[in-house]
Design a protein around this motif. Structure first.
Motif, mmCIF file in Angstrom:
data_model
loop_
_atom_site.group_PDB
_atom_site.id
_atom_site.type_symbol
_atom_site.label_atom_id
_atom_site.label_comp_id
_atom_site.label_asym_id
_atom_site.label_seq_id
_atom_site.Cartn_x
_atom_site.Cartn_y
_atom_site.Cartn_z
ATOM 1 N N GLN A 318 0.836 -1.206 0.000
ATOM 2 C CA GLN A 318 0.000 0.000 0.000
ATOM 3 C C GLN A 318 0.869 1.255 0.000
ATOM 4 O O GLN A 318 0.523 2.260 -0.610
ATOM 5 C CB GLN A 318 -0.905 0.001 1.231
ATOM 6 N N TRP A 319 2.005 1.163 0.690
ATOM 7 C CA TRP A 319 2.920 2.312 0.692
ATOM 8 C C TRP A 319 3.449 2.576 -0.705
ATOM 9 O O TRP A 319 3.565 3.719 -1.126
ATOM 10 C CB TRP A 319 4.076 2.068 1.667
ATOM 11 N N HIS A 322 0.903 4.267 -2.675
ATOM 12 C CA HIS A 322 0.749 5.690 -2.367
ATOM 13 C C HIS A 322 1.760 6.541 -3.115
ATOM 14 O O HIS A 322 1.555 7.729 -3.319
ATOM 15 C CB HIS A 322 0.913 5.929 -0.860
ATOM 16 N N TYR A 328 -3.735 7.622 -7.905
ATOM 17 C CA TYR A 328 -4.575 8.792 -7.617
ATOM 18 C C TYR A 328 -5.466 9.120 -8.800
ATOM 19 O O TYR A 328 -6.623 9.482 -8.640
ATOM 20 C CB TYR A 328 -3.698 9.995 -7.261
ATOM 21 N N HIS A 349 -6.257 14.507 -3.364
ATOM 22 C CA HIS A 349 -5.594 13.841 -4.482
ATOM 23 C C HIS A 349 -4.858 14.857 -5.352
ATOM 24 O O HIS A 349 -3.728 14.640 -5.771
ATOM 25 C CB HIS A 349 -6.605 13.093 -5.351
#
Lengths: 373, 246
Positions: A318-319, A322, A328, A349
């Motif tokens: 998940q990192w 990101h 996004y 976002h």
């Protein structure tokens, strides 16, 4: 300003003279948006099923016809023994085996209980999982129907049944096209923008023309802007073509505000183009740039939340997600196009993507050197 | 007193352990045609790239048109023209578009651009080719165009790195006419070449061997100094001792 005008004029001339690239810019979004959403579908169909019916009773027949008529399963074999059916799995002809034991009907009625056996070929995990789940649901329904037929319900139902009624917001019919199209469009914009930008400066390095630029008094930021602006415009063109295709083929029109959507795309393109330019400042040949871009594109696409939800990834992944600008864009595309989210909703976002754009472009500008050490 | 436009002292470039240019010191004067000779790998291109502000020296000093090669590379670039060994105009732009682009980024006004483009095309006899892509021109024409583009902004100095490599003798002659024309207009010409007949056209000549300048004088004096009757022989006497090969 005048310098930038000359740079833009040159860049656009070169783009319009390169018919292959021009064709790709138009053909790629059109064809891929038509093909991919139709093919890349999460619904699992055509699950190959082998059945061993040891009971051969009306009930077992009913169950089998209920399964085959669901449309998800294809009956591949009707075998006498498990070993025979297993051969079908071994030769990849079957994904699932359903074994109906002898005395299925009798036990079901008399003892109110019966076990069924399902064997799953888990080589294709998704197909096996979903297939097993579908099959279980069908059997449960079958059982439910039988109960109501057989037993005259008492006044007070001893087992309270909870019936779930769900309503699918933003995509009422759970249409996968609606889910996939904005995501695929996001990938297309990222790929075309990223690759064009990554290959462009390197191409000038290969041709030797960058030397003639570097020996001129041209300002670094002018040169970078001269590269950024044309591809930014092209990115918007690709996106617009994609939106039109989505509307014409799939009838998907953005529910939200178009200005907000284009505003976000504008910022996103700056980020992805900056990334491409950054790669081109680190590489010497188009081949190197291409490979590095591929490396990142694979990660961007597979970890962008289109094919698998980011929320179900392990924490470390998940990192990574990101740090993936594409994630996004995919979120925002769905928010604005399907949900009708407004400017305030996408503000976080937008902020992050603008930060990406700032960092990547500054880095590219810094790393582009007119004078080598 | 002659005006000095290039002045170097102990200019050196190292790449790791390799000393590509080893403490070269020389001056070049305004309006001169300065020949910068040397065998392949002698360090000519590296030296030239330092003088053009494309590469920062490892040690030593140099000033080009009065600007320092360490701190004022962008100022140097305003006052020089450069033609690299590799053809570096845009092959997918036409003759006219290349002229306008390079003139434009050197800050020529629209009127100057128009006049310069006309003058240049006429001088090169390219009237019929203005709308042709540069990539489709023969090498000789490309090189002449390249040179004209390098001096379009009337620089103080023009650096030419093997401008006539692979060009036929007639075109080479025409190319040197262009060089003399530029020199007559006060442009200092700094040129590398492997053709010794071209070395004879230069006002002064330096010969580099293994990163060092081994000889520097007029072609006439060099021939006297080495007891040779041709530059070819002078070059051979100096360069055969070279340790660096191709």
């Amino acid at each position: 300003m005048r310098t930038i005008r000359f740079l833009l004029q040159k860049e656009f001339r070169q783009i319009f003279r390169n018919k292959t690239i021009l064709a790709m810019i138009i053909v790629m979004p059109t064809i891929q948006l038509i093909i991919m959403p139709l093919a890349a579908d999460y619904e699992v169909k055509n699950i190959n099923l082998a059945v061993i019916d040891n009971d051969r009773s009306p009930y077992s027949q009913q169950l089998i016809s209920k399964i085959t008529s669901s449309g998800y399963f294809k009956l591949r074999g009707f075998d006498a023994s498990f070993n025979e059916a297993f051969k079908l799995i071994e030769s990849d002809k079957a994904d699932l085996i359903l074994e109906i034991p002898a005395h299925f009907e009798r036990n079901l009625i008399r003892e109110n209980e019966q076990k069924l056996f399902i064997a799953v070929n888990a080589i294709n995990g998704t197909k096996a999982n979903l297939g097993g789940a579908y099959l279980a649901t069908i059997i449960r329904n079958f059982n439910g129907e039988l109960r109501t037929q057989l037993i005259i319900p008492p006044k007070f139902n001893p087992i309270p049944q909870i019936e779930i009624v769900s309503s699918n917001w933003y995509n009422t019919h759970l249409n996968y096209h609606i889910f996939m199209v904005p995501g695929i469009l996001a990938i297309l914009v990222t790929m075309i923008g990223g690759f064009l930008a990554a290959l462009n400066i390197v191409k000038e390095k290969e041709a030797g023309t960058i030397e003639q630029i570097n020996v001129s008094p041209i300002k670094k930021h002018h040169f970078i802007l001269g590269k950024l602006i044309p591809f930014w415009v092209l990115g918007n063109v690709v996106f617009t073509i994609g939106l039109l295709v989505s509307y014409i083929i799939y009838g998907i029109a953005p529910v939200g505000n178009l200005f907000v959507l284009y505003g976000f795309i504008g910022a996103f393109l700056l980020a992805v183009l900056g990334f491409g330019l950054l790669i081109s400042t680190y590489t010497e040949t188009q081949q190197q740039a291409m490979f590095i871009m591929f490396f990142f594109m694979m990660i961007f696409i597979l970890m962008g939340g289109l094919f698998t939800p980011i929320e179900s990834m392990p924490l470390w992944a998940q990192w990574i997600a990101h740090l993936n600008p594409l994630s996004y864009l995919i979120q925002v595309m769905r928010m604005i196009i399907l949900k009708g989210s407004g400017f305030r909703d996408i503000l976080p976002h937008l902020g992050i993507v603008m930060l990406f754009a700032l960092v990547l472009n500054t880095w590219a500008l810094f790393n582009y050197k007119k004078t080598s050490a | 007193m002659k005006e000095t436009v290039i002045s170097t002292s102990a200019l050196t470039k190292r790449f790791g352990d390799f000393v590509a240019v080893n403490e070269i010191s020389f001056d070049v004067y305004k309006g001169e045609v300065f020949g910068f000779l040397g065998a392949n790998g002698a360090g000519k291109t590296t030296a030239m790239r330092m003088l053009c502000g494309l590469s920062i020296p490892s040690s030593g000093n140099a000033s080009i048109a009065g600007f320092d090669v360490y701190r004022q590379t962008e100022d140097i670039k305003k006052h020089i023209g450069y033609m690299s060994q590799k053809f570096s105009l845009y092959e997918d732009l036409t003759v006219l578009e290349n002229i306008r682009f390079f003139g434009g980024i050197y800050g020529l006004s629209n009127q100057q651009l128009r006049l310069k483009a006309e003058e240049l095309i006429e001088q090169l006899g390219l009237q019929k080719e203005t709308k042709k892509l540069v990539g489709s021109l023969p090498l000789g024409w490309k090189q002449k165009l390249s040179f004209s583009v390098a001096v379009i902004h009337q620089p103080k100095i023009v650096f030419l790195d093997e401008p006539t490599g692979g060009v036929d003798p007639v075109t080479r002659r025409q190319f040197w006419d262009l060089i003399y024309q530029a020199a007559d207009n006060g442009v200092t010409v700094f040129v590398t070449t492997h053709y010794m007949d071209e070395a004879e056209y230069c006002g002064r000549v330096s010969i580099m061997v293994d990163g060092k300048i081994e000889a520097l004088d007029t072609p006439g004096n060099l021939k006297k100094q080495f007891g040779s009757d041709s530059m070819d022989d002078v070059f051979y006497k100096l360069a055969r001792g070279a340790k660096r090969g191709e």
